[in-house]
Write a protein that holds these residues in place. Structure first.
Motif, PDB file in Angstrom:
ATOM      1  N   SER A 160      -2.528  -1.378  -4.518  1.00  0.00           N
ATOM      2  CA  SER A 160      -2.928  -2.676  -3.978  1.00  0.00           C
ATOM      3  C   SER A 160      -1.705  -3.581  -3.950  1.00  0.00           C
ATOM      4  N   LYS A 161      -1.919  -4.844  -3.618  1.00  0.00           N
ATOM      5  CA  LYS A 161      -0.803  -5.791  -3.602  1.00  0.00           C
ATOM      6  C   LYS A 161      -0.237  -6.019  -5.000  1.00  0.00           C
ATOM      7  N   GLY A 179       0.780  -1.230   0.000  1.00  0.00           N
ATOM      8  CA  GLY A 179       0.000   0.000   0.000  1.00  0.00           C
ATOM      9  C   GLY A 179       0.810   1.276   0.000  1.00  0.00           C
ATOM     10  N   SER A 223      -4.501   4.757  -6.619  1.00  0.00           N
ATOM     11  CA  SER A 223      -4.786   3.522  -5.897  1.00  0.00           C
ATOM     12  C   SER A 223      -3.522   2.679  -5.806  1.00  0.00           C
TER      13      SER A 223
END
Length: 117
Positions: A106-107, A70, A104
């Protein structure tokens, strides 16, 4: 071959003919257009660490972007210059006049916007 088996075989063959063949490359993630970022203005989605040249008028010649858990990591470099920083989703960092904003994170990917001015 009985009529029932023949009908079933024809039904299966017909349904398979309707499924379009998809090349494996269609499933591969599109590579980000890093050349578009040379002027410090672009939107990119990265899935791994990337490094690309930027216009030397910024006082740097290269940006490196990566992400993990993140968080976005940014490094800049140029003749006699090195800088680094990090920020979370929704955050930003400015590297020699280039603002990097994380839409954004994410992983598996990060969507970043670079802008100047």
């Amino acid at each position: 071959m009985s009529a029932t088996i023949r009908t079933a075989a024809l039904a299966v063959a017909a349904s398979l003919a309707l499924v379009p063949a998809v090349a494996p490359a269609a499933f591969a993630a599109a590579k980000p257009n890093l050349r578009a970022c040379y002027d410090g203005n672009c939107k990119i989605t990265i899935t791994k660490k990337v490094s690309f040249p930027v216009d030397p008028s910024f006082g740097i010649t290269r940006l490196t972007l990566s992400f993990k858990a993140g968080r976005v990591y940014v490094k800049d470099s140029g003749p006699g210059v090195r800088g680094s920083g990090y920020f979370d989703e929704g955050g930003s960092s400015t590297m020699n006049g280039i603002l990097i904003y994380a839409l954004s994170v994410s992983k598996k990917k990060a969507v970043l916007v670079l802008t100047t001015g």
